[in-house]
Design a protein around this motif. Structure first.
Motif, PDB file in Angstrom:
ATOM      1  N   GLU A  81       0.762  -1.182   0.020  1.00 25.93           N
ATOM      2  CA  GLU A  81      -0.036  -0.006  -0.015  1.00 25.93           C
ATOM      3  C   GLU A  81       0.858   1.122  -0.130  1.00 25.93           C
ATOM      4  O   GLU A  81       1.562   1.512   0.921  1.00 25.93           O
ATOM      5  N   GLN A  82       0.987   1.935  -1.138  1.00 29.92           N
ATOM      6  CA  GLN A  82       2.059   3.017  -1.187  1.00 29.92           C
ATOM      7  C   GLN A  82       1.018   4.257  -0.987  1.00 29.92           C
ATOM      8  O   GLN A  82       1.614   5.459  -1.120  1.00 29.92           O
ATOM      9  N   CYS A  83      -0.082   4.184  -0.414  1.00 29.77           N
ATOM     10  CA  CYS A  83      -0.635   5.670  -0.436  1.00 29.77           C
ATOM     11  C   CYS A  83      -0.791   5.694   1.444  1.00 29.77           C
ATOM     12  O   CYS A  83      -0.730   4.668   2.206  1.00 29.77           O
ATOM     13  N   CYS A  84      -0.449   6.979   1.708  1.00 27.33           N
ATOM     14  CA  CYS A  84      -0.460   7.117   3.172  1.00 27.33           C
ATOM     15  C   CYS A  84      -1.098   8.320   3.581  1.00 27.33           C
ATOM     16  O   CYS A  84      -1.324   9.125   2.815  1.00 27.33           O
ATOM     17  N   PRO A  85      -1.866   8.111   4.910  1.00 28.34           N
ATOM     18  CA  PRO A  85      -2.951   9.212   5.234  1.00 28.34           C
ATOM     19  C   PRO A  85      -2.193  10.599   5.224  1.00 28.34           C
ATOM     20  O   PRO A  85      -2.863  11.466   5.409  1.00 28.34           O
TER      21      PRO A  85
END
Length: 469
Positions: free
Chosen positions: A347-351
């Motif tokens: 998962e390369q999306c970060c909050p």
């Protein structure tokens, strides 16, 4: 010369040591926090919200520049010709054709990698055995040094809501007291930096109350250092209730932060811990954001994660970390084998919203901690090899509380003086222990193939008896 200066410093009275630290800190402050530092911090900050595509374009531009500059190096001229790399080739295609660069090649041919002769003004050499026990020489220009200071400022300190002007305490490898010093203070203060250097070599049970009293009085905003050293302080504080003053942030580096270490340290200082991953070679940096994910700094270099056959690993698959530094045009490092393992996050999306690539499961930097007869916990044996360059590899083994074995694979020119220096350095590092130097043709690797620089053979019962915590 450096070894002589260190010896003079360590054998000076405390008030002289304090004066020397203050003078050094003033000089160091001017050298680090110069106009180039502030300019680069601003540039790194401006790139914080770049898209992934912008970072990739940046990498391509810097890689193109580096490939052109590298043709001035005698080593790379030969490598490029053998690999079929030409100046008009797309940069990623050219990079993929190049062979991996080993630590041994960097150690033995460091000068051949250089792109300028004579060297530019202000160049200095950083020497380190790193996590593999193999000494290396990295050539630093003033610009490269400013970058190495500015990037952590922008990506760790600013992300954590602090900066270099906040009051800080550092528990790192720097030897600030003589190893035989029995009474506090086990710290020295640099007024120009508003920074206290705490000794990690005096963290024995009887000394910990003094450290806590100091930390309550000093009240640092930022606590920095090796996580294992900070964990010694944290465990004592949580067990006894003898707590340090709360801090705003803890910043760690150089070792893997386990879940337990993080919990202990954050509970003791009542704040968040921000870890960063990097290397003295300056070709890789990854910084934890406020959500705990490690974001790669494209400004530092291009990272590859490969399997044992040199093929790219899929996200989520652990492999060897290989990096191409983009900032050091004096001594380029293409596809350098750091000796660490990691994996790309699936998962390369970060909050946090940043689009920098995300690393996970960074491995390979935990060294066995050793213990002295008086209960001090000792780590980071790099300085034991200071002043000894005729070594291919070395390993420190603790056989007993008062017995250390240094296994050495000697290089040409190694002699009895080198062995004597190792024994002397060990005394400075851990105090009065027996040290034996064993020369060998090779040092066995772990089953995974990785080198273990430090081995502690003490049993859990022996360790518990020594630390009494």
């Amino acid at each position: 010369m450096a070894g002589f200066i260190d010896t003079v410093y360590l054998n000076s009275p405390i008030f002289i040591q304090q004066a020397l630290v203050a003078a050094y800190g003033w000089q160091w402050y001017r050298r680090r926090f110069n106009p180039s530092f502030h300019q680069q911090v601003a540039e790194f900050t401006a790139r914080d919200r770049w898209t992934a595509e912008q970072f990739r374009q940046y990498e391509d531009e810097k890689l193109t520049e580096l490939l052109k500059v590298a043709t001035r190096s005698s080593y790379y001229r030969t490598i490029f010709a053998e690999a079929g790399v030409t100046p008009d080739m797309p940069p990623r295609e050219a990079l993929a054709k190049l062979p991996f660069l080993s630590k041994n090649t960097l150690r033995t041919r460091s000068k051949e990698l250089l792109t300028q002769d004579p060297l530019p003004k202000g160049v200095f050499i950083q020497r380190s055995s790193g996590s593999t026990g193999t000494p290396t020489e990295i050539y630093y220009t003033p610009d490269l040094h400013a970058y190495e200071v500015a990037l952590p400022e922008a990506r760790t300190m600013h992300w954590a809501g602090v900066n270099y002007q906040d009051r800080r305490v550092m528990f790192g490898a720097r030897k600030v007291c003589h190893p035989d010093q029995a009474l506090p203070p086990f710290w020295r203060f640099s007024p120009a930096e508003d920074l206290a250097y705490g000794s990690i070599y005096h963290l024995s049970r009887q000394n910990l109350p003094s450290y806590m009293a100091f930390l309550r009085e000093f009240k640092p905003t930022v606590v920095m250092g090796y996580p294992n050293a900070l964990n010694v302080l944290a465990r004592y504080a949580l067990r006894t209730g003898d707590m340090p003053a709360p801090a705003k942030v803890v910043v760690t580096t150089s070792e893997t932060v386990t879940t337990q270490l993080r919990e202990n340290i954050e509970a003791a200082w009542q704040c968040r811990l921000f870890d960063r991953y990097g290397a003295i070679e300056g070709c890789v940096f990854a910084f934890q954001c406020e959500h705990g994910r490690y974001h790669v700094a494209s400004e530092a270099g291009i990272i590859e994660i490969v399997d044992p056959h040199g093929r790219p690993c899929a996200p989520g698959e652990v492999g060897e970390l290989v990096c191409t530094g983009l900032r050091n045009q004096l001594q380029p490092l293409f596809r350098y084998r750091l000796g660490d393992a990691a994996r790309w996050a699936v998962e390369q999306c970060c909050p946090c919203g940043r689009e920098m690539a995300i690393l996970e499961d960074i491995q390979g930097r935990i060294e066995d901690m050793c213990y002295t007869p008086d209960g001090r916990q000792v780590l980071r044996f790099d300085t034991v090899f200071k002043g000894v360059t005729n070594i291919r590899e070395a390993q420190v083994i603790q056989e007993k509380p008062d017995l250390f074995i240094i296994k050495v694979v000697p290089a040409e020119g190694y002699n009895e003086h080198d062995s004597a220096t190792l024994k002397h350095n060990m005394q400075l590092h851990v105090g009065h222990v027996r040290t034996e130097v064993e020369l060998t043709d090779a040092i066995a690797r772990r089953q995974s193939g990785k080198f273990q620089a430090v081995v502690c053979k003490l049993s859990p019962e022996e360790i518990e008896k020594l630390i009494k915590l």
